[in-house]
Scaffold this motif. Structure first.
Motif: not given
Length: 112
Positions: A20-22, A24-31
């Motif tokens: 889950q912690c990993l 969130l940054p993936r989602f933010l980068l894609m966003f």
């Protein structure tokens, strides 16, 4: 059996928490990438991505610890990075230039 299951439970929760912690940054980068493409062109996003990849490569060379310095390797990496950036900027520059055929089709009395 109950003792083993009790010991494996924290491992399972730790694995889920790490996932889950990993995520969130993936989602933010894609966003951020989608947001950049929304406000700019896709080509601009590609150029920014090329610049990001070059910076990540150089930071990885300094911080990662697995890069073994040799002059030939360093020169080769710099040629590769420079070629990628040059291609990106040349492509961006050709897209930003106005078409010369549009200016030729304008009647003489409309030109100022």
């Amino acid at each position: 059996m109950g003792h083993q299951q009790a010991l494996s439970c924290p491992d399972r929760w730790a694995r889920k928490l790490r996932t889950q912690c990993l995520s969130l940054p993936r989602f933010l980068l894609m966003f951020a990438t989608v947001l950049c493409s929304h406000y700019n062109s896709a080509l601009t996003t590609a150029v920014v991505g090329a610049i990001k990849n070059v910076s990540v490569a150089y930071i990885g060379m300094l911080v990662g610890g697995d890069y073994i310095f040799s002059v030939l390797n360093f020169v080769g990496l710099n040629i590769c990075m420079a070629g990628g950036l040059r291609y990106s900027f040349l492509t961006l520059g050709s897209q930003l230039k106005p078409n010369q055929t549009d200016e030729e089709n304008v009647p003489v009395d409309m030109k100022s």
